[in-house]
Design a protein around this motif. Structure first.
Motif, PDB file in Angstrom:
ATOM      1  N   ILE A  49      -8.412  -3.489  -7.989  1.00  0.00           N
ATOM      2  CA  ILE A  49      -7.205  -4.218  -7.596  1.00  0.00           C
ATOM      3  C   ILE A  49      -5.947  -3.440  -7.986  1.00  0.00           C
ATOM      4  O   ILE A  49      -4.987  -3.356  -7.209  1.00  0.00           O
ATOM      5  CB  ILE A  49      -7.211  -5.620  -8.221  1.00  0.00           C
ATOM      6  N   ARG A  50      -5.948  -2.853  -9.157  1.00  0.00           N
ATOM      7  CA  ARG A  50      -4.779  -2.085  -9.598  1.00  0.00           C
ATOM      8  C   ARG A  50      -4.555  -0.853  -8.723  1.00  0.00           C
ATOM      9  O   ARG A  50      -3.416  -0.457  -8.474  1.00  0.00           O
ATOM     10  CB  ARG A  50      -4.927  -1.717 -11.068  1.00  0.00           C
ATOM     11  N   MET A  51      -5.636  -0.258  -8.241  1.00  0.00           N
ATOM     12  CA  MET A  51      -5.479   0.873  -7.314  1.00  0.00           C
ATOM     13  C   MET A  51      -4.940   0.402  -5.969  1.00  0.00           C
ATOM     14  O   MET A  51      -4.096   1.067  -5.356  1.00  0.00           O
ATOM     15  CB  MET A  51      -6.804   1.616  -7.147  1.00  0.00           C
ATOM     16  N   VAL A  52      -5.414  -0.756  -5.496  1.00  0.00           N
ATOM     17  CA  VAL A  52      -4.952  -1.298  -4.211  1.00  0.00           C
ATOM     18  C   VAL A  52      -3.466  -1.618  -4.263  1.00  0.00           C
ATOM     19  O   VAL A  52      -2.740  -1.421  -3.275  1.00  0.00           O
ATOM     20  CB  VAL A  52      -5.772  -2.558  -3.834  1.00  0.00           C
ATOM     21  N   LEU A  53      -2.992  -2.088  -5.411  1.00  0.00           N
ATOM     22  CA  LEU A  53      -1.580  -2.453  -5.572  1.00  0.00           C
ATOM     23  C   LEU A  53      -0.730  -1.298  -6.095  1.00  0.00           C
ATOM     24  O   LEU A  53       0.444  -1.490  -6.437  1.00  0.00           O
ATOM     25  CB  LEU A  53      -1.460  -3.658  -6.510  1.00  0.00           C
ATOM     26  N   SER A  54      -1.320  -0.100  -6.180  1.00  0.00           N
ATOM     27  CA  SER A  54      -0.615   1.102  -6.629  1.00  0.00           C
ATOM     28  C   SER A  54      -0.129   1.011  -8.077  1.00  0.00           C
ATOM     29  O   SER A  54       0.865   1.635  -8.453  1.00  0.00           O
ATOM     30  CB  SER A  54       0.578   1.404  -5.698  1.00  0.00           C
ATOM     31  N   VAL A  81       2.870  -6.827   1.147  1.00  0.00           N
ATOM     32  CA  VAL A  81       1.794  -7.270   0.252  1.00  0.00           C
ATOM     33  C   VAL A  81       2.372  -8.039  -0.928  1.00  0.00           C
ATOM     34  O   VAL A  81       3.422  -7.683  -1.468  1.00  0.00           O
ATOM     35  CB  VAL A  81       0.994  -6.051  -0.273  1.00  0.00           C
ATOM     36  N   GLY A  82       1.687  -9.106  -1.326  1.00  0.00           N
ATOM     37  CA  GLY A  82       2.016  -9.823  -2.555  1.00  0.00           C
ATOM     38  C   GLY A  82       0.828  -9.789  -3.485  1.00  0.00           C
ATOM     39  O   GLY A  82      -0.318  -9.621  -3.040  1.00  0.00           O
ATOM     40  N   GLY A  83       1.067  -9.952  -4.783  1.00  0.00           N
ATOM     41  CA  GLY A  83      -0.054  -9.882  -5.714  1.00  0.00           C
ATOM     42  C   GLY A  83       0.156 -10.690  -6.979  1.00  0.00           C
ATOM     43  O   GLY A  83       1.286 -10.816  -7.468  1.00  0.00           O
ATOM     44  N   LEU A  84      -0.948 -11.239  -7.467  1.00  0.00           N
ATOM     45  CA  LEU A  84      -0.976 -11.899  -8.771  1.00  0.00           C
ATOM     46  C   LEU A  84      -2.154 -11.311  -9.527  1.00  0.00           C
ATOM     47  O   LEU A  84      -3.312 -11.544  -9.177  1.00  0.00           O
ATOM     48  CB  LEU A  84      -1.157 -13.409  -8.625  1.00  0.00           C
ATOM     49  N   VAL A  85      -1.862 -10.498 -10.527  1.00  0.00           N
ATOM     50  CA  VAL A  85      -2.906  -9.818 -11.292  1.00  0.00           C
ATOM     51  C   VAL A  85      -3.149 -10.572 -12.588  1.00  0.00           C
ATOM     52  O   VAL A  85      -2.310 -10.558 -13.492  1.00  0.00           O
ATOM     53  CB  VAL A  85      -2.532  -8.353 -11.577  1.00  0.00           C
ATOM     54  N   GLU A  86      -4.291 -11.276 -12.648  1.00  0.00           N
ATOM     55  CA  GLU A  86      -4.730 -12.091 -13.787  1.00  0.00           C
ATOM     56  C   GLU A  86      -3.759 -13.230 -14.062  1.00  0.00           C
ATOM     57  O   GLU A  86      -3.977 -14.334 -13.631  1.00  0.00           O
ATOM     58  CB  GLU A  86      -4.984 -11.210 -15.010  1.00  0.00           C
ATOM     59  N   SER A  87      -2.664 -12.996 -14.747  1.00  0.00           N
ATOM     60  CA  SER A  87      -1.695 -14.075 -14.987  1.00  0.00           C
ATOM     61  C   SER A  87      -0.289 -13.512 -14.877  1.00  0.00           C
ATOM     62  O   SER A  87      -0.021 -12.377 -15.277  1.00  0.00           O
ATOM     63  CB  SER A  87      -1.892 -14.704 -16.381  1.00  0.00           C
ATOM     64  N   ALA A  88       0.585 -14.311 -14.312  1.00  0.00           N
ATOM     65  CA  ALA A  88       1.963 -13.859 -14.096  1.00  0.00           C
ATOM     66  C   ALA A  88       2.765 -13.968 -15.388  1.00  0.00           C
ATOM     67  O   ALA A  88       2.491 -14.800 -16.247  1.00  0.00           O
ATOM     68  CB  ALA A  88       2.603 -14.696 -13.006  1.00  0.00           C
ATOM     69  N   PRO A 153       4.697 -12.175   2.579  1.00  0.00           N
ATOM     70  CA  PRO A 153       3.692 -11.118   2.751  1.00  0.00           C
ATOM     71  C   PRO A 153       2.608 -11.519   3.750  1.00  0.00           C
ATOM     72  O   PRO A 153       2.311 -12.704   3.913  1.00  0.00           O
ATOM     73  CB  PRO A 153       3.117 -10.968   1.340  1.00  0.00           C
ATOM     74  N   GLU A 154       2.033 -10.523   4.393  1.00  0.00           N
ATOM     75  CA  GLU A 154       0.917 -10.748   5.306  1.00  0.00           C
ATOM     76  C   GLU A 154      -0.418 -10.720   4.570  1.00  0.00           C
ATOM     77  O   GLU A 154      -1.428 -11.201   5.085  1.00  0.00           O
ATOM     78  CB  GLU A 154       0.916  -9.678   6.397  1.00  0.00           C
ATOM     79  N   PHE A 155      -0.418 -10.123   3.381  1.00  0.00           N
ATOM     80  CA  PHE A 155      -1.650  -9.895   2.615  1.00  0.00           C
ATOM     81  C   PHE A 155      -1.334 -10.147   1.150  1.00  0.00           C
ATOM     82  O   PHE A 155      -0.366  -9.593   0.610  1.00  0.00           O
ATOM     83  CB  PHE A 155      -2.108  -8.449   2.834  1.00  0.00           C
ATOM     84  N   ILE A 156      -2.101 -11.026   0.505  1.00  0.00           N
ATOM     85  CA  ILE A 156      -1.892 -11.245  -0.926  1.00  0.00           C
ATOM     86  C   ILE A 156      -3.192 -11.007  -1.692  1.00  0.00           C
ATOM     87  O   ILE A 156      -4.281 -11.313  -1.212  1.00  0.00           O
ATOM     88  CB  ILE A 156      -1.323 -12.644  -1.248  1.00  0.00           C
ATOM     89  N   VAL A 157      -3.034 -10.443  -2.876  1.00  0.00           N
ATOM     90  CA  VAL A 157      -4.146 -10.133  -3.760  1.00  0.00           C
ATOM     91  C   VAL A 157      -4.052 -11.048  -4.969  1.00  0.00           C
ATOM     92  O   VAL A 157      -3.036 -11.042  -5.679  1.00  0.00           O
ATOM     93  CB  VAL A 157      -4.104  -8.655  -4.201  1.00  0.00           C
ATOM     94  N   LEU A 158      -5.087 -11.844  -5.198  1.00  0.00           N
ATOM     95  CA  LEU A 158      -5.112 -12.791  -6.313  1.00  0.00           C
ATOM     96  C   LEU A 158      -6.267 -12.419  -7.241  1.00  0.00           C
ATOM     97  O   LEU A 158      -7.433 -12.526  -6.873  1.00  0.00           O
ATOM     98  CB  LEU A 158      -5.281 -14.222  -5.793  1.00  0.00           C
ATOM     99  N   ASP A 159      -5.929 -11.996  -8.437  1.00  0.00           N
ATOM    100  CA  ASP A 159      -6.932 -11.574  -9.420  1.00  0.00           C
ATOM    101  C   ASP A 159      -7.133 -12.704 -10.422  1.00  0.00           C
ATOM    102  O   ASP A 159      -6.263 -12.972 -11.243  1.00  0.00           O
ATOM    103  CB  ASP A 159      -6.448 -10.296 -10.117  1.00  0.00           C
ATOM    104  N   GLU A 160      -8.266 -13.377 -10.329  1.00  0.00           N
ATOM    105  CA  GLU A 160      -8.627 -14.475 -11.229  1.00  0.00           C
ATOM    106  C   GLU A 160      -7.523 -15.549 -11.286  1.00  0.00           C
ATOM    107  O   GLU A 160      -7.031 -15.893 -12.364  1.00  0.00           O
ATOM    108  CB  GLU A 160      -8.908 -13.945 -12.648  1.00  0.00           C
ATOM    109  N   PRO A 161      -7.137 -16.116 -10.150  1.00  0.00           N
ATOM    110  CA  PRO A 161      -6.035 -17.084 -10.152  1.00  0.00           C
ATOM    111  C   PRO A 161      -6.365 -18.409 -10.825  1.00  0.00           C
ATOM    112  O   PRO A 161      -5.455 -19.203 -11.093  1.00  0.00           O
ATOM    113  CB  PRO A 161      -5.749 -17.293  -8.661  1.00  0.00           C
TER     114      PRO A 161
END
Length: 307
Positions: A49-54, A81-88, A153-161
């Motif tokens: 996920i971290r690689m996908v979100l740069s 792209v939007g993202g939530l990695v583990e906890s905001a 965003p058209e694409f969102i990444v949610l890591d353990e939401p």
């Protein structure tokens, strides 16, 4: 659902010292999917996920977003792209609205209507001007998703939401993800250790183990294959039991005096039902069930943590 690939990873890998956290990873996420991303602890999900979100630079391979290399079109594609990695993270002494305004500035600007829209979407309009320190954990997770949604965003990444949420909070986040997909046509990449949530929410999924892809496909197709547990209620039960025990491919039969639990190939369930009916047995219920938990454990058995 479109055939357009929103995310594609090609031979993606990340090495820390001598250890490959992710190796030769190929993923494809198509527009409109809720894509479940699964793996045991230490399988490489968060690194991917971290690689996908740069946020992390790959050691090898390529991340493609909307058909363009992330490496050479970073700003252009990440704007979609939007993202939530583990906890905001929030300024807890500020209101939810003010936190979103700050994020909006970092993303290139905001309008009051945009802030109002995302707050309404995640169900926080009535608490928008309260300080975040007064929020429950579930509300903070929903605010984190609101942050990810700023900029449409058209694409969102949610890591353990759903990490740390109670059952009601999990249900609310699950419903929100379904709503975003169905009503807003947002493609969602969902990483979770809660297998039941992926089973209820995702349309497609991938499972990785020790940094490598194990399987990828439609959730329905993957769970339809292989071995299933079938619960059968039939009269007369003794006659049904005898016939079932003689049926080819049966792996295990358990009888509790009322229900017959049968472990058998999923592809043979219809044939067994037909044989029971032709034998004059009244089949009151025949329920095949292959849970994602069973499937996950069957293909990751023996996995060891590498983190």
């Amino acid at each position: 659902m479109s055939d357009e690939r929103v995310l594609q990873t090609i031979n993606l890998g990340k090495r820390y010292g001598k250890r490959w956290a992710v190796s030769d990873l190929h993923l494809e996420v198509r527009r409109g999917e809720v894509f479940g991303f699964l793996g045991p602890n230490g399988a490489g999900k968060s690194t991917t996920i971290r690689m996908v979100l740069s946020l992390v630079k790959p050691t090898s391979g390529e991340v493609m977003l909307f058909g363009k290399p992330l490496r050479t079109h970073r700003d252009e594609v990440l704007a979609r792209v939007g993202g939530l990695v583990e906890s905001a993270d929030f300024y807890t002494y500020l209101s939810a609205r003010r936190n979103l305004e700050i994020v909006g500035v970092l993303r290139g600007g905001w309008t009051k209507q945009q802030i109002d829209d995302v707050l309404e979407l995640v169900g926080l309009t009535h608490r928008a001007d309260d300080r975040v320190k007064t929020y429950s954990h579930g509300m903070k997770q929903r605010l984190g998703i609101a942050q990810a949604l700023l900029g449409s965003p058209e694409f969102i990444v949610l890591d353990e939401p759903t990490t740390g949420l109670d059952p009601q909070g999990i249900k609310e986040v699950r419903q929100l993800i379904k709503q975003l997909s169905a009503e807003k046509s947002i493609t969602i990449f969902l990483s979770s250790h809660l297998l039941s949530e992926i089973e209820q929410t995702a349309t497609s999924m991938a499972i990785i183990n020790r940094g490598r892809l194990v399987v990828q496909g439609k959730v329905h197709d993957l769970l339809d294959g292989g071995s299933s547990l079938v619960k059968i209620e039939a009269v007369p039960s003794e006659k049904a039991l005898a016939l079932i025990c003689e049926f080819p491919g049966i792996e295990r039969v358990d009888f509790n005096g009322h229900t017959i639990d049968v472990r058998m190939p999923a592809s043979a369930v219809a044939a067994l039902n037909e044989k029971l009916v032709l034998a004059g047995i009244h089949v009151q219920a025949l329920v095949p069930k292959r849970s994602l938990e069973e499937y996950f454990l069957s293909i990751t058995e023996g996995a060891s943590e590498i983190d």
